[in-house]
Design an enzyme around this catalytic site. Structure first.
Site, PDB file in Angstrom:
ATOM      1  N   SER A 146       0.841  -1.189   0.000  1.00  0.00           N
ATOM      2  CA  SER A 146       0.000   0.000   0.000  1.00  0.00           C
ATOM      3  C   SER A 146       0.887   1.254   0.000  1.00  0.00           C
ATOM      4  CB  SER A 146      -0.964  -0.035   1.187  1.00  0.00           C
ATOM      5  OG  SER A 146      -1.981   0.920   1.060  1.00  0.00           O
ATOM      6  N   ASP A 300      -9.338  -5.951  -4.668  1.00  0.00           N
ATOM      7  CA  ASP A 300      -8.717  -4.704  -4.191  1.00  0.00           C
ATOM      8  C   ASP A 300      -9.296  -3.555  -5.006  1.00  0.00           C
ATOM      9  OD1 ASP A 300      -7.128  -2.567  -3.422  1.00  0.00           O
ATOM     10  OD2 ASP A 300      -5.280  -3.742  -3.384  1.00  0.00           O
ATOM     11  N   HIS A 329      -7.920  -5.369  -0.536  1.00  0.00           N
ATOM     12  CA  HIS A 329      -6.664  -4.649  -0.333  1.00  0.00           C
ATOM     13  C   HIS A 329      -5.904  -5.152   0.891  1.00  0.00           C
ATOM     14  CE1 HIS A 329      -3.788  -1.424  -0.576  1.00  0.00           C
ATOM     15  NE2 HIS A 329      -4.095  -1.003   0.639  1.00  0.00           N
TER      16      HIS A 329
END
Length: 357
Positions: A146, A300, A329
């Site tokens: 991320s 995601d 995610h």
């Protein structure tokens, strides 16, 4: 021969990099980065970059496990008996590194919203200076998910020969409009809270807007399929379990994170784009000089395979893994059995090749 281990896992473990000039031209004085460092002292270094509300405690301790406990540790995919693992709390963070909660040396009061704007490149450059201060002049790999994956992608372009491998998990080469939209919802929820007081709030716990920001984020971090399987419209008294879960997540974020830091890091994510000042995306991707491993996760919403895999294919030496998961995610934080062995194999394979050379 005995092996010396370094186990600096406490919030007060910091490295000073002195004055630091940002991309904006502003200079921060007396910058410090908090870090966790563990593993054999002279082993190959794996630098791990944390996500939005993460911190430097990747491994943590038995009493307080780190956020990647189970993926990183003795005998894990990233094995701390074979590698020395370092994680910094990001510049602009709130777990010991210089950020909005820090005292401004010039005014002797916390920066709050007087803290200058930062970028992903600023975060990476500050970590590079910190590593040099720690007398580390190369690393075996940079790994992150991320926001951490955004940092990883920048590492490979800012310092292309500093590492041997790059692992970017659940991260795209630029933040999509969809991601910016959700960040905007979160930012507005915080900023429009009457208790926010233009960043001069008395206590983080007073900010109900921060709770809403976290709830909005949670909707994008997990998949609808996972929510359905976990909660299945079950009710306790007048609340659905999913509502209670969202309330819990909103309360929890206020206990462990600072709202001003959250806003600064959201803004840094919004402006993430590896092609900025590097030509087209294809031209930027061509600048990677070491193997680039990318990972996407099913469902995601923010960082989909459709953006990650085509980008990965633009790099000369790359490999992409798509993980089937209901977590969306947040897949990079769980289910290590599905993808940890792949990462471990590539990591160790790279170490063997490096040794052979």
């Amino acid at each position: 021969m005995s092996i010396k281990y370094v186990m600096n896992q406490h919030a007060h473990t910091k490295v000073s990099i002195g004055n630091f000039t940002l991309e904006s031209g502003d200079t921060l004085q007396d910058v410090e980065l908090a870090y966790e460092r563990c593993g054999p002292e002279h082993a190959p270094v794996v630098l791990i970059c944390h996500a939005l509300t993460g911190n430097q405690h990747t491994v943590g301790s038995s009493e307080s496990p780190g956020w990647w406990k189970g993926l990183v540790g003795d005998g894990c995919a990233i094995d701390t008996t074979a590698y020395q693992v370092i994680t910094f709390n990001v510049l602009g963070g709130c777990h010991g590194s210089t950020g909005p909660t820090s005292v401004n040396p010039e005014t002797q009061v916390p920066y709050r919203l007087n803290f200058p704007k930062i970028t992903i490149r600023d975060i990476v450059r500050s970590q590079y200076e910190a590593l040099k201060t720690l007398d580390i002049h190369e690393v075996h790999a940079v790994v992150g998910g991320s926001l951490g994956g955004m940092q990883t992608l920048e590492w490979g372009l800012l310092y292309p020969k500093f590492m041997k491998q790059l692992y970017a998990l659940a991260a795209t080469p630029y933040l999509s409009d969809y991601g910016i939209a959700f960040n905007h919802i979160g930012a507005r929820a915080i900023q429009d809270d009457p208790a926010f007081l233009n960043g001069n709030y008395d206590k983080n716990e007073q900010l109900h807007g921060f709770e809403i920001a976290r709830m909005a984020g949670m909707v994008t971090y997990r998949s609808g399929k996972l929510f359905q399987k976990r909660f299945d419209r079950h009710q306790s008294e007048s609340f659905y379990d999913i509502q209670s879960y969202m309330n819990y997540q909103g309360e929890k974020i206020k206990e462990r994170f600072d709202a001003n830091s959250y806003l600064y890091l959201l803004e840094a994510m919004n402006h993430h784009d590896i092609s900025q000042s590097r030509g087209t995306l294809q031209e930027a991707a061509a600048q990677y000089q070491v193997p680039l491993f990318t990972v996407s996760f099913e469902h995601d919403l923010l960082y989909p395979k459709e953006l990650i895999q085509p980008f990965s294919q633009l790099a000369a030496n790359s490999e992409h893994l798509h993980v089937q998961t209901d977590y969306g995610h947040d897949g990079f934080l769980v289910e290590f059995n599905q993808w940890g062995s792949w990462l471990s194999h590539k990591l160790n394979e790279g170490a063997v090749n490096q040794h052979d050379n």
